[in-house]
Design an enzyme around this catalytic site. Sequence first.
Site, PDB file in Angstrom:
ATOM      1  N   SER A  29       0.870  -1.217   0.012  1.00  0.00           N
ATOM      2  CA  SER A  29       0.046  -0.004   0.107  1.00  0.00           C
ATOM      3  C   SER A  29       0.927   1.204  -0.083  1.00  0.00           C
ATOM      4  CB  SER A  29      -0.943  -0.016   1.173  1.00  0.00           C
ATOM      5  OG  SER A  29      -0.081  -0.150   2.556  1.00  0.00           O
TER       6      SER A  29
ATOM      7  N   ASP B 208      -2.150   6.723  11.805  1.00  0.00           N
ATOM      8  CA  ASP B 208      -1.527   6.034  10.798  1.00  0.00           C
ATOM      9  C   ASP B 208      -0.265   6.864  10.685  1.00  0.00           C
ATOM     10  OD1 ASP B 208      -0.241   4.743   8.566  1.00  0.00           O
ATOM     11  OD2 ASP B 208      -2.128   5.514   7.099  1.00  0.00           O
TER      12      ASP B 208
ATOM     13  N   HIS C 146       1.692   5.376   5.979  1.00  0.00           N
ATOM     14  CA  HIS C 146       1.708   5.838   4.722  1.00  0.00           C
ATOM     15  C   HIS C 146       1.625   7.649   5.026  1.00  0.00           C
ATOM     16  CE1 HIS C 146      -0.849   1.979   5.108  1.00  0.00           C
ATOM     17  NE2 HIS C 146      -0.271   2.084   3.677  1.00  0.00           N
TER      18      HIS C 146
END
Length: 377
Positions: free
Chosen positions: A129, A356, A359
Amino acid sequence: MAIFHANFLLFWFSFLLYSSFAVCSRYEQEELQWLDDKDDEINMVQNRHSSLRSCDFGTGKWVYDQSYPLYDATCPYLSTAVTCRKNGRPDSDYEKWKWKPHGCEIPRFDALDFLARMRRKRIMLVGDSITRNQWESLVCLIQSVIPTARKTVTYNGPTMAFQALDYETSIEFCWAPFLVELKKGPGSKRILHLDLIEENARYWREVDVLVFDSAHWWTHSEKSSSWDFLMEGNNAYKNMNPMVAYEKGLMTWANWIDLNLDPRNTRVFFRSMSPSHNRENGLKCYNQREPIGYFNRPHVPEQLLVLQQVLKRTGFPVYLQDITTMSALRRDGHPSIYARALGEKAKREMRGYSSDCSHWCLPGVPDTWNEMLNAML
């Protein structure tokens, strides 16, 4: 007498040569000057390219630059999880930092120039990802110069492709977080085959530029491990040192590259591990507003050391794109709690919301990875 005759001939030849230059037309002189100027320009370009090749892009510092970001945060190809400002992040300075390597410059990304050089070519980013994070960045860097009716996104199995139709250019993402194959076995057990790769690799054939990444999924904790068993040949393993497994998987990948790709047709890059800032209850990246200045002793992830050793044993020329240290300085660049839209009450209380720190917000740090990739190309 012979000496006198030779000197006389030499004098007469020099006089004629001087006379011929003296009567050169202005046009001829300008032509000669133009050629000299062109030589200077060619030398400047060659020197610039030589400088880029010899530059260590991975070491440097982040400098604030008001002319960034390179595209608007409303780019329609961004996933919700990385549109941090749209999700309520109150600051935007994380979009305005430019990476400056020591001793050289990374050229500013020029979408039209990139598309012209990549005409009739396929570029594929392969990984997890975070690789998709980079793919979305690259698509957003170029999409604004392409008319709406002349761009499209297509899907094929684990791949998605942004296509610039007038340039016949395809920018693709292939989901393969281990590179090698993860399959369902008896009892729905997840089996990671360290020596099988063709199920993923069949999508990599006939691609002009391949950018690989594989690191994060190999290091998930035991509770969140991505496999139940590892297999190599007919041997199954419940437990194996993750870095030993990682090396075996990378060697399977390297052997496939050696046997199946031609360096005259395909350029291969391997992007190093993107760092996380997940310590301190997962909130280490929350409310960070600027980069870290420098590290006294930069941490080198074990995955990078393994990767470097594998690349040394690879016959095919693979270019290592080292983004680890430069990205480790950017704890301000993650979505944190802004990976989804939050109301004011949620932002005040913050309870029950995950953060998060793996990312990256876009526009943001992956744009610099792509500027670096563009320079390496």
